[in-house]
Write an enzyme that holds these catalytic residues in place. Structure first.
Site, mmCIF file in Angstrom:
data_model
loop_
_atom_site.group_PDB
_atom_site.id
_atom_site.type_symbol
_atom_site.label_atom_id
_atom_site.label_comp_id
_atom_site.label_asym_id
_atom_site.label_seq_id
_atom_site.Cartn_x
_atom_site.Cartn_y
_atom_site.Cartn_z
ATOM 1 N N ASP A 122 0.836 -1.201 0.000
ATOM 2 C CA ASP A 122 0.000 0.000 0.000
ATOM 3 C C ASP A 122 0.872 1.252 0.000
ATOM 4 O OD1 ASP A 122 -2.388 1.367 -0.080
ATOM 5 O OD2 ASP A 122 -2.703 1.336 2.090
ATOM 6 N N LYS A 146 1.898 4.565 -1.090
ATOM 7 C CA LYS A 146 1.248 5.718 -1.720
ATOM 8 C C LYS A 146 1.612 6.953 -0.896
ATOM 9 C CE LYS A 146 -3.029 4.823 0.866
ATOM 10 N NZ LYS A 146 -4.475 4.528 0.767
ATOM 11 N N ASN A 163 0.704 7.346 2.803
ATOM 12 C CA ASN A 163 1.369 6.500 3.792
ATOM 13 C C ASN A 163 2.854 6.837 3.958
ATOM 14 O OD1 ASN A 163 -0.964 5.135 4.401
ATOM 15 N ND2 ASN A 163 -0.561 3.429 3.003
#
Length: 198
Positions: free
Chosen positions: A26, A28, A31
């Site tokens: 995840d 991105k 984050n």
């Protein structure tokens, strides 16, 4: 130089995770952030997973849950529910790197369905601008390759980014020196490295 330094720190952090056989899944902008000391941090490990031998296929990929993460930064194989491996994070990094250089999200006007159709199924990628260095253009292009075997490791990416950062720093220092006035001259003259670039 600051943007390349941030990209280097991100790649180094991902290299550490991959050395532990952890796929983040995840990666991105939401984050990734900076603490109060300006140190880059990765957070929200809710979708991170340690690779298991019993999930590994003969071609070195892993049977893991598909369509995991944010579709804009998700690798095609992940979005298509195919087996994938650590290189899924490399693809995500390439999209973030494009974001860092272009200063806008990749496929900003695309809907989720457009991303699935054009990016995942038909191989569309964001435009690489001619103003970017050859090194950065090549590493980004390899990192978002549809062929997972063509994607570099984060170790290689880190080396390329460090070289890029060092070259930018050296050029900056040289330009600052070129802009200094010559104290030996009877007449104060300044050499502008900016005007001498061409």
């Amino acid at each position: 130089m600051e943007r390349i330094s941030a990209a280097y720190d991100l790649a180094a952090a991902m290299e550490y995770l991959h050395q532990k056989d952890i796929v983040f899944r995840d990666l991105k902008p939401d984050n990734v952030g900076f603490d109060s000391n300006g140190i880059l941090k990765i957070f929200d490990f809710g979708l991170a997973k340690e690779l298991r031998d019993d999930e590994r296929t003969e071609d070195g990929l892993y049977k893991m849950t598909g369509c995991t993460g944010s579709i804009r930064y998700m690798s095609p194989e992940n979005a298509q529910w195919k087996p994938y491996n650590l290189s899924t994070d490399v693809y995500s990094w390439a999209m973030i790197m494009w974001n860092i250089l272009a200063l806008e999200p990749p496929f900003a006007l695309y809907t989720e369905q457009m991303i699935i159709d054009r990016v995942c199924n038909r191989g569309y990628r964001p435009k690489i601008f001619s103003t970017w260095s050859s090194r950065m253009s090549k590493i980004i292009g390899r990192s978002w390759s549809a062929n997972t075997m063509d994607r570099p490791s984060f170790e290689e990416i880190s080396v390329q980014l460090k070289t890029e950062r060092d070259e930018i720093e050296s050029k900056y220092i040289a330009e600052k020196k070129g802009n200094k006035c010559n104290p030996k001259s009877m007449k104060t003259t300044c050499t502008s490295s900016i005007s001498n670039r061409d």
